[in-house]
Write a protein that holds these residues in place. Structure first.
Motif, PDB file in Angstrom:
ATOM      1  N   UNK A 186      13.228   8.749   8.075  1.00  0.00           N
ATOM      2  CA  UNK A 186      12.615   9.233   9.322  1.00  0.00           C
ATOM      3  C   UNK A 186      11.534  10.271   9.049  1.00  0.00           C
ATOM      4  N   UNK A 187      11.540  10.817   7.820  1.00  0.00           N
ATOM      5  CA  UNK A 187      10.454  11.735   7.459  1.00  0.00           C
ATOM      6  C   UNK A 187       9.254  10.888   7.039  1.00  0.00           C
ATOM      7  N   UNK A 188       8.124  11.136   7.678  1.00  0.00           N
ATOM      8  CA  UNK A 188       6.935  10.336   7.378  1.00  0.00           C
ATOM      9  C   UNK A 188       6.552  10.454   5.916  1.00  0.00           C
ATOM     10  N   UNK A 189       6.613  11.708   5.405  1.00  0.00           N
ATOM     11  CA  UNK A 189       6.186  11.919   4.024  1.00  0.00           C
ATOM     12  C   UNK A 189       7.084  11.153   3.053  1.00  0.00           C
ATOM     13  N   UNK A 190       8.390  11.070   3.392  1.00  0.00           N
ATOM     14  CA  UNK A 190       9.312  10.383   2.479  1.00  0.00           C
ATOM     15  C   UNK A 190       9.014   8.899   2.433  1.00  0.00           C
ATOM     16  N   UNK A 191       8.764   8.307   3.613  1.00  0.00           N
ATOM     17  CA  UNK A 191       8.522   6.860   3.571  1.00  0.00           C
ATOM     18  C   UNK A 191       7.193   6.562   2.885  1.00  0.00           C
ATOM     19  N   UNK A 244       9.373  13.466  -5.092  1.00  0.00           N
ATOM     20  CA  UNK A 244      10.274  14.600  -4.874  1.00  0.00           C
ATOM     21  C   UNK A 244      10.703  14.723  -3.421  1.00  0.00           C
ATOM     22  N   UNK A 245      10.173  13.829  -2.573  1.00  0.00           N
ATOM     23  CA  UNK A 245      10.638  13.786  -1.188  1.00  0.00           C
ATOM     24  C   UNK A 245      12.086  13.304  -1.109  1.00  0.00           C
ATOM     25  N   UNK A 246      12.549  12.686  -2.171  1.00  0.00           N
ATOM     26  CA  UNK A 246      13.920  12.188  -2.191  1.00  0.00           C
ATOM     27  C   UNK A 246      14.894  13.350  -2.198  1.00  0.00           C
ATOM     28  N   UNK A 247      16.148  13.103  -1.801  1.00  0.00           N
ATOM     29  CA  UNK A 247      17.158  14.150  -1.939  1.00  0.00           C
ATOM     30  C   UNK A 247      17.235  14.624  -3.394  1.00  0.00           C
ATOM     31  N   UNK A 248      17.524  15.900  -3.596  1.00  0.00           N
ATOM     32  CA  UNK A 248      17.444  16.470  -4.945  1.00  0.00           C
ATOM     33  C   UNK A 248      18.318  15.761  -5.983  1.00  0.00           C
ATOM     34  N   UNK A 249      19.552  15.339  -5.666  1.00  0.00           N
ATOM     35  CA  UNK A 249      20.318  14.622  -6.686  1.00  0.00           C
ATOM     36  C   UNK A 249      19.589  13.381  -7.195  1.00  0.00           C
ATOM     37  N   UNK A 250      18.869  12.714  -6.296  1.00  0.00           N
ATOM     38  CA  UNK A 250      18.106  11.535  -6.702  1.00  0.00           C
ATOM     39  C   UNK A 250      17.004  11.928  -7.670  1.00  0.00           C
ATOM     40  N   UNK A 251      16.328  13.031  -7.344  1.00  0.00           N
ATOM     41  CA  UNK A 251      15.279  13.499  -8.253  1.00  0.00           C
ATOM     42  C   UNK A 251      15.861  13.788  -9.617  1.00  0.00           C
ATOM     43  N   UNK A 252      17.073  14.381  -9.619  1.00  0.00           N
ATOM     44  CA  UNK A 252      17.687  14.726 -10.902  1.00  0.00           C
ATOM     45  C   UNK A 252      18.049  13.475 -11.677  1.00  0.00           C
ATOM     46  N   UNK A 295      28.317  14.930  -3.774  1.00  0.00           N
ATOM     47  CA  UNK A 295      29.421  15.066  -2.815  1.00  0.00           C
ATOM     48  C   UNK A 295      29.278  16.346  -2.008  1.00  0.00           C
ATOM     49  N   UNK A 296      28.788  17.395  -2.702  1.00  0.00           N
ATOM     50  CA  UNK A 296      28.551  18.633  -1.962  1.00  0.00           C
ATOM     51  C   UNK A 296      27.221  18.600  -1.228  1.00  0.00           C
ATOM     52  N   UNK A 297      26.198  18.096  -1.924  1.00  0.00           N
ATOM     53  CA  UNK A 297      24.833  18.211  -1.402  1.00  0.00           C
ATOM     54  C   UNK A 297      24.635  17.345  -0.174  1.00  0.00           C
ATOM     55  N   UNK A 298      25.226  16.154  -0.177  1.00  0.00           N
ATOM     56  CA  UNK A 298      24.989  15.212   0.918  1.00  0.00           C
ATOM     57  C   UNK A 298      26.120  15.228   1.940  1.00  0.00           C
ATOM     58  N   UNK A 299      26.964  16.243   1.880  1.00  0.00           N
ATOM     59  CA  UNK A 299      28.185  16.234   2.685  1.00  0.00           C
ATOM     60  C   UNK A 299      27.917  15.981   4.160  1.00  0.00           C
ATOM     61  N   UNK A 300      26.847  16.597   4.669  1.00  0.00           N
ATOM     62  CA  UNK A 300      26.627  16.481   6.112  1.00  0.00           C
ATOM     63  C   UNK A 300      25.631  15.393   6.467  1.00  0.00           C
ATOM     64  N   UNK A 301      25.305  14.564   5.496  1.00  0.00           N
ATOM     65  CA  UNK A 301      24.317  13.536   5.787  1.00  0.00           C
ATOM     66  C   UNK A 301      24.944  12.418   6.613  1.00  0.00           C
ATOM     67  N   UNK A 358      12.889   6.843  -0.253  1.00  0.00           N
ATOM     68  CA  UNK A 358      12.759   6.737   1.198  1.00  0.00           C
ATOM     69  C   UNK A 358      14.098   6.874   1.911  1.00  0.00           C
ATOM     70  N   UNK A 359      15.031   7.580   1.284  1.00  0.00           N
ATOM     71  CA  UNK A 359      16.364   7.642   1.885  1.00  0.00           C
ATOM     72  C   UNK A 359      16.319   8.356   3.229  1.00  0.00           C
ATOM     73  N   UNK A 360      15.531   9.439   3.277  1.00  0.00           N
ATOM     74  CA  UNK A 360      15.356  10.101   4.575  1.00  0.00           C
ATOM     75  C   UNK A 360      14.125   9.485   5.231  1.00  0.00           C
TER      76      UNK A 360
END
Lengths: 106, 628
Positions: free
Chosen positions: B165-170, B259-267, B110-116, B161-163
């Protein structure tokens, strides 16, 4: 004097059928094709009557069936003749082989 | 109390409902990116947690229950595929762990993704993941487990692949998905092979097909009828599946990239819950592995090799999250190792303590990344303890626990150490000690580089961390500190191996000398890391070491794969298709013959049809015996 038996009727009807079939096969005139078909139907009728007479004379099933065939053939003829009239008005000939409006001409 | 065990299927159902509401709402733009989605997900996880905890308490009180409830889903003749749920101590504990970590991670997000911009989509995926994971651990048979096994893989793919648009993430998402596919293939083949070989067993028993209950009877049947090699082959297939999901040696390559995923996902997914699914599968299929010493040996070798290799990679890594990812691989190797040695409950115990500690480390790392605006290079950090003391001490608690110095990790690690020692193999003991030193070394290296030492000038402004993030980190600290004490066999509470065991209670009580030895070894690792950071030396030496494996996959495996694919393509294109093509050609030729008969002349058709009719009569007359 030769007794007229079932075989004679069957031969008669077979001859009549073949004549009708030849008529359908060789003629190009639509009217003559209809005549051929009519002959074939009547050949069948003779068969029906002959079998009815010789095999079960009391039930009359075959004879009744002839009436149905006649009724159907009359209906068919009525429609067929309408088609012939329409065709002759449309293309001024009733030669079946020259009726090719549905052919894919590319 | 048994009510909660009866209705434990509500736990995943809550999450599914949350997911459905969020996804439909998002689809029809009812409440796009509103806080509602977060609260829905949170409340579903919370309700799930409450149910899970109450069910767990019931399991805790009753002696080793096995509660199963299913309905027949597909039934063909005597065979029936069942769908439902199953509760034993292992799955009840897993449900509690999954829901608890899910809940904390969701609070954190809720805090980490607030501005997503895609806030609700994120929470929708988290809810879906929670659903799949809970049902996976509650699966009563292999068939259902496979469905949810695939589903957690899908969630992992979506969230890496949530982000997008980042090539590395996809790319990382593709990589994770493809590597996991190899494992899923193993699972499927293993399941099918096991099902076919033991078909007669299931038909004659009144158990549902491929059920986990009485699995050892099925395994004995398999061994009796088809011999030991069938067990080995099927076991290796399942091991392949576990290796892919739990990131073990040949197939670990996806985890660091994930680890390209958002950190909460990694956790949540790539440290605490989804990656332990492989270990969970090993635990469920333990009867199969147990009967073959060859299989157990394979599990041990894979475990210890991964633990060592990934430990070394972690040592030379400079990305904060990747260090933790390699550490996850390494710790999962520990669990494989323990299970392979027959220390079933020690391995599972380590899985739990590791999950809490690693989730804590990832969330703390997430705070650091968040505060620094997305930077993850540990060489660019330093002295952050003064800037964010709470995060620093939480991280320290996680590091201490994971390296087995104290707190929860200590207990589980000592259990494994005792098991290794009792196995009597000197080489394993030595390797285990080496890995112990290595773990402490790389974890404390990260701690010292990030939080201690000179403050790095380039850090600049530090963003303030929202309360929700701090809250979940602190809760995890409390749990990961207390968990081990509670289940370590003190205060009259059941110890972990009394709670979860297979066939017998192991009762590994670490002897005093071993504890001293292990703590000393870890401490030496800490001192090494401290000295290294004091000396200011940065280890660049083997930084590219980890790329060797990636290079191998890219240039050797994929080349070979390409050649094989081309071969199959050739066969498909010219042989399979060729046969079909020739059939078509023959039909075409024959129709060419027939086509020449057609003309405009109507008489020809009449003649032909009469001819066919006569022919038919002749043929029928010839075969008249057949019809009389």
């Amino acid at each position: 004097m030769l007794e007229v038996s079932l075989v004679h009727y069957i031969i008669l009807s077979a001859l009549l059928f073949c004549i009708g079939l030849c008529c359908v096969m060789v003629s190009r005139n639509l009217l003559r094709i209809f005549m051929g078909i009519e002959l074939m139907l009547n050949a069948v009728n003779i068969n029906l009557a002959a079998f009815a007479y010789f095999c079960d004379g009391m039930v009359l099933g075959g004879q009744v069936f002839i009436l149905f065939v006649m009724a159907i053939s009359v209906c068919e003829m009525a429609i067929g003749l309408v088609i012939v009239v329409a065709l002759s008005r449309h293309s001024e000939n009733i030669d079946v082989n020259s009726q090719d409006v549905l052919e894919d001409k590319q | 109390m048994s009510f909660f065990v009866d209705y434990i299927w509500l736990v995943p159902l809550f999450s599914l409902i949350a997911f459905l509401i969020i996804s439909t709402g998002n689809m029809f733009v009812l409440h796009r990116n509103s806080r509602i989605s977060a609260y829905l997900t949170l409340s579903s996880s919370f309700l799930g947690l409450v149910f899970g905890v109450l069910a767990f308490i019931y399991c805790y009180i009753s002696e080793n229950i096995w509660f199963e409830r299913t309905f027949s889903w597909i039934s063909v003749d005597a065979l029936s595929f069942d769908f439902g749920f199953m509760v034993d101590n292992l799955s009840a504990t897993m449900v509690v762990m999954v829901c608890f970590i899910s809940l904390l991670v969701q609070i954190f997000s809720m805090g980490y993704m607030k501005e997503d911009p895609e806030y609700s989509k994120f929470f929708g995926y988290l809810a879906l993941f929670n659903f799949a994971m809970c049902f996976l651990v509650l699966s009563p048979n292999l068939f259902q487990a496979y469905i949810f096994w695939e589903m957690v893989g899908l969630c992992s793919y979506l969230l890496i692949g949530f982000w997008y648009w980042k090539n590395s993430a996809s790319k990382a998402a593709y990589k994770a998905f493809i590597v996991n596919r190899v494992g899923d293939f193993g699972f499927l083949l293993g399941m099918v092979a096991f099902g076919i070989f033991t078909f007669n067993y299931w038909i004659n028993s009144d158990l549902s097909f491929l059920s986990f209950s009485d699995l050892n009877m099925a395994v004995f049947y398999l061994k009796d009828v088809f011999g030991g090699y069938s067990v080995v082959i099927i076991g290796l297939l399942f091991l392949l599946a576990s290796c892919a999901k739990s990131a073990q040696f040949p197939l670990y390559v996806w985890l660091p990239d994930a680890m390209e995923a958002p950190t909460p996902v990694s956790a949540l997914i790539h440290a605490a819950t989804m990656v332990v699914a492989g270990v969970f599968l090993l635990a469920r299929m333990y009867p199969l592995f147990e009967v073959s010493s060859l299989l157990m040996g394979a599990v041990v070798v894979i475990g210890i090799f991964t633990a060592l290799l990934c430990g070394v990679f972690a040592l030379f890594e400079r990305d904060l999250k990747r260090v933790l990812a390699y550490s996850t691989c390494s710790q999962l190797g520990y669990m494989f190792f323990a299970i392979g040695l027959g220390a079933y409950s020690a391995g599972i115990f380590h899985m739990f303590t590791h999950s809490f500690a690693k989730a804590l480390l990832f969330l703390a790392a997430g705070c650091v990344v968040f505060a620094l605006g997305g930077r993850q290079d540990i060489f660019e950090m330093g002295g952050l303890r003064k800037r964010m003391p709470v995060v620093a001490y939480s991280f320290l608690a996680g590091v201490i626990s994971l390296s087995g110095l104290f707190f929860s990790g200590f207990y589980s690690k000592e259990c494994i150490f005792q098991a290794v020692f009792e196995s009597g193999n000197i080489w394993l003991s030595v390797l285990f000690c080496a890995i112990g030193i290595l773990t402490a070394f790389y974890l404390f290296r990260v701690y010292f580089l990030v939080f201690e030492g000179e403050e790095n000038r380039s850090v600049g402004e530090v963003r303030s961390i929202p309360f929700s993030m701090i809250f979940s980190v602190c809760t995890l600290v409390v749990v990961s500190v207390l968990f081990g004490f509670l289940l370590g066999g003190h205060f009259g509470i059941k110890s972990f191996d009394e709670l979860i065991y297979y066939s017998f209670k192991e009762g590994y009580r670490p002897s005093f000398l071993l504890v001293i030895l292990s703590v000393c070894l870890s401490l030496s690792g800490v001192i090494g890391a401290y000295l290294l950071s004091k000396a200011g030396k940065r280890v660049y030496l083997f930084e590219n070491l980890r790329f060797v494996v990636d290079w191998f996959y890219e240039n050797v495996v994929s080349r070979v794969f390409c050649i094989v694919s081309k071969l199959f393509d050739f066969v498909d294109r010219y042989i399979v298709y060729g046969v079909v093509y020739i059939c078509g050609l023959l039909v075409n030729l024959f129709s060419l013959l027939l086509r020449s008969l057609s003309s405009k002349n109507i008489g020809v058709y009449v003649v032909l049809s009469m001819g066919w009719l006569i022919l038919l009569f002749i043929v029928l007359y010839g075969f008249k015996e057949l019809f009389v």
